[in-house]
Design a protein around this motif. Structure first.
Motif, PDB file in Angstrom:
ATOM      1  N   GLY A  56      18.947 -20.164 -73.621  1.00 53.99           N
ATOM      2  CA  GLY A  56      19.996 -19.339 -74.204  1.00 53.99           C
ATOM      3  C   GLY A  56      20.881 -20.218 -75.065  1.00 53.99           C
ATOM      4  O   GLY A  56      20.386 -20.990 -75.905  1.00 53.99           O
ATOM      5  N   ASP A  57      22.193 -20.141 -74.863  1.00 51.19           N
ATOM      6  CA  ASP A  57      23.108 -20.988 -75.629  1.00 51.19           C
ATOM      7  C   ASP A  57      23.572 -22.199 -74.820  1.00 51.19           C
ATOM      8  O   ASP A  57      24.546 -22.866 -75.191  1.00 51.19           O
ATOM      9  CB  ASP A  57      24.325 -20.188 -76.108  1.00 51.19           C
ATOM     10  CG  ASP A  57      25.199 -19.678 -74.959  1.00 51.19           C
ATOM     11  OD1 ASP A  57      24.776 -19.789 -73.783  1.00 51.19           O
ATOM     12  OD2 ASP A  57      26.294 -19.159 -75.247  1.00 51.19           O
ATOM     13  N   CYS A 101      13.066 -24.139 -58.734  1.00 55.25           N
ATOM     14  CA  CYS A 101      12.783 -24.236 -60.164  1.00 55.25           C
ATOM     15  C   CYS A 101      13.509 -23.158 -60.946  1.00 55.25           C
ATOM     16  O   CYS A 101      13.840 -22.088 -60.416  1.00 55.25           O
ATOM     17  CB  CYS A 101      11.285 -24.201 -60.437  1.00 55.25           C
ATOM     18  SG  CYS A 101      10.555 -22.558 -60.352  1.00 55.25           S
ATOM     19  N   VAL A 102      13.733 -23.467 -62.218  1.00 57.37           N
ATOM     20  CA  VAL A 102      14.279 -22.529 -63.192  1.00 57.37           C
ATOM     21  C   VAL A 102      13.361 -22.577 -64.397  1.00 57.37           C
ATOM     22  O   VAL A 102      13.172 -23.636 -64.992  1.00 57.37           O
ATOM     23  CB  VAL A 102      15.716 -22.907 -63.601  1.00 57.37           C
ATOM     24  CG1 VAL A 102      16.222 -21.977 -64.702  1.00 57.37           C
ATOM     25  CG2 VAL A 102      16.649 -22.883 -62.398  1.00 57.37           C
ATOM     26  N   VAL A 103      12.766 -21.446 -64.735  1.00 57.70           N
ATOM     27  CA  VAL A 103      11.809 -21.376 -65.838  1.00 57.70           C
ATOM     28  C   VAL A 103      12.293 -20.338 -66.843  1.00 57.70           C
ATOM     29  O   VAL A 103      12.502 -19.174 -66.473  1.00 57.70           O
ATOM     30  CB  VAL A 103      10.404 -20.988 -65.324  1.00 57.70           C
ATOM     31  CG1 VAL A 103       9.435 -20.843 -66.489  1.00 57.70           C
ATOM     32  CG2 VAL A 103       9.890 -22.012 -64.327  1.00 57.70           C
ATOM     33  N   ASP A 104      12.484 -20.756 -68.082  1.00 62.60           N
ATOM     34  CA  ASP A 104      12.859 -19.807 -69.127  1.00 62.60           C
ATOM     35  C   ASP A 104      11.593 -19.095 -69.600  1.00 62.60           C
ATOM     36  O   ASP A 104      11.148 -19.242 -70.737  1.00 62.60           O
ATOM     37  CB  ASP A 104      13.547 -20.519 -70.289  1.00 62.60           C
ATOM     38  CG  ASP A 104      14.181 -19.533 -71.265  1.00 62.60           C
ATOM     39  OD1 ASP A 104      14.363 -18.353 -70.887  1.00 62.60           O
ATOM     40  OD2 ASP A 104      14.486 -19.933 -72.399  1.00 62.60           O
ATOM     41  N   LEU A 122      23.977 -19.552 -67.952  1.00 58.44           N
ATOM     42  CA  LEU A 122      22.637 -19.255 -68.438  1.00 58.44           C
ATOM     43  C   LEU A 122      22.439 -17.748 -68.590  1.00 58.44           C
ATOM     44  O   LEU A 122      23.185 -16.958 -68.011  1.00 58.44           O
ATOM     45  CB  LEU A 122      21.582 -19.851 -67.506  1.00 58.44           C
ATOM     46  CG  LEU A 122      21.262 -21.335 -67.773  1.00 58.44           C
ATOM     47  CD1 LEU A 122      22.419 -22.247 -67.375  1.00 58.44           C
ATOM     48  CD2 LEU A 122      19.987 -21.764 -67.055  1.00 58.44           C
ATOM     49  N   PRO A 123      21.446 -17.329 -69.394  1.00 56.41           N
ATOM     50  CA  PRO A 123      21.247 -15.900 -69.666  1.00 56.41           C
ATOM     51  C   PRO A 123      21.115 -15.070 -68.392  1.00 56.41           C
ATOM     52  O   PRO A 123      20.464 -15.476 -67.423  1.00 56.41           O
ATOM     53  CB  PRO A 123      19.944 -15.873 -70.475  1.00 56.41           C
ATOM     54  CG  PRO A 123      19.885 -17.221 -71.129  1.00 56.41           C
ATOM     55  CD  PRO A 123      20.487 -18.167 -70.134  1.00 56.41           C
ATOM     56  N   GLY A 149      24.307 -15.413 -60.833  1.00 60.72           N
ATOM     57  CA  GLY A 149      23.745 -16.064 -62.013  1.00 60.72           C
ATOM     58  C   GLY A 149      23.674 -17.569 -61.863  1.00 60.72           C
ATOM     59  O   GLY A 149      23.887 -18.121 -60.772  1.00 60.72           O
ATOM     60  N   LEU A 150      23.398 -18.227 -62.997  1.00 61.06           N
ATOM     61  CA  LEU A 150      23.186 -19.680 -63.025  1.00 61.06           C
ATOM     62  C   LEU A 150      24.204 -20.353 -63.934  1.00 61.06           C
ATOM     63  O   LEU A 150      24.499 -19.848 -65.030  1.00 61.06           O
ATOM     64  CB  LEU A 150      21.800 -19.993 -63.590  1.00 61.06           C
ATOM     65  CG  LEU A 150      20.592 -20.154 -62.683  1.00 61.06           C
ATOM     66  CD1 LEU A 150      19.337 -20.246 -63.535  1.00 61.06           C
ATOM     67  CD2 LEU A 150      20.720 -21.390 -61.800  1.00 61.06           C
TER      68      LEU A 150
END
Length: 215
Positions: free
Chosen positions: A153-154, A108-111, A30-31, A169-170
């Motif tokens: 992201g991608d 949680c993961v929030v973009d 992830l970004p 990172g993730l």
């Protein structure tokens, strides 16, 4: 016996990344500008995905009904993973985090953004986000769907997938390969421990690499 989540949480992202790269997988990191509020704490588990949209014409009451409905759906043991398609307001805050934590949600993961960060730290609710703002979703944002594929992201994240995140990172771990990836990561960690031991004993690094096939 440890669960897959517990085993994944005991790994670290560097080794998981290397295992997945060696398997020929792509687009799973992830970004880098998504960061945890507690970088010392690893977060791992299966995802509960949320897709949302900005709707500036939304009624404030409607947005809060929809938001509390989302909180009710999140299953224990999962990670709340949101693609809000918004970069203006917070998509996690104190009361929501209290609710999710009490339900057994792991983090949680929030973009996007979060708020009430001091409270999130106080209750120990691990939150990954791009930044912080006091603005909230009221009269501005609505969910579109849950438990659907989302993109951050991608990286495409599907229901059933796992995430693992630490200070580095993730990483998204695909559901179909999760057991294999965790098993290979555990083996790689054991090998790295042998390399580390050799280095500390004064073995030349190239010799250690040739001996164990890893560095």
């Amino acid at each position: 016996m440890p669960t897959l989540t517990e085993r994944l949480e005991a790994c670290y992202t560097g080794v998981v990344h290397d295992v997945m790269r060696a398997m020929g997988l792509k687009a799973f990191t992830l970004p880098a500008d998504l960061r945890p509020i507690m970088p010392e704490r690893t977060l791992a588990g299966p995802v509960f995905t949320i897709l949302g949209k900005v709707d500036v014409s939304a009624d404030p009451h409607e947005t809060l009904l929809a938001w509390t409905g989302l909180l009710s759906k999140a299953p224990a043991g999962s990670i709340w993973v949101s693609q809000p398609n918004d970069d203006r307001v917070a998509h996690m805050g104190e009361l929501s985090a209290e609710t999710l934590k009490n339900k057994g949600v792991r983090g949680c993961v929030v973009d996007g953004y979060a708020r009430d960060v001091n409270f999130l730290l106080k209750i120990g609710f691990q939150t990954w986000c791009r930044g912080h703002t006091p603005r909230d979703i009221v009269g501005y944002w609505l969910p579109v769907a849950t438990e659907v594929e989302i993109e951050i992201g991608d990286v495409t994240i599907a229901p059933g997938d796992y995430l693992v995140g630490d200070r580095d990172g993730l990483i998204r771990v695909p559901a179909a390969l999760a057991e294999e990836i965790v098993t290979k990561s555990e083996a790689a960690i054991a090998t790295e421990n042998l390399v580390r031991k050799a280095i500390l004993e004064g073995v030349d690094p190239q010799e250690a690499y040739l001996r164990y096939g890893k560095f």
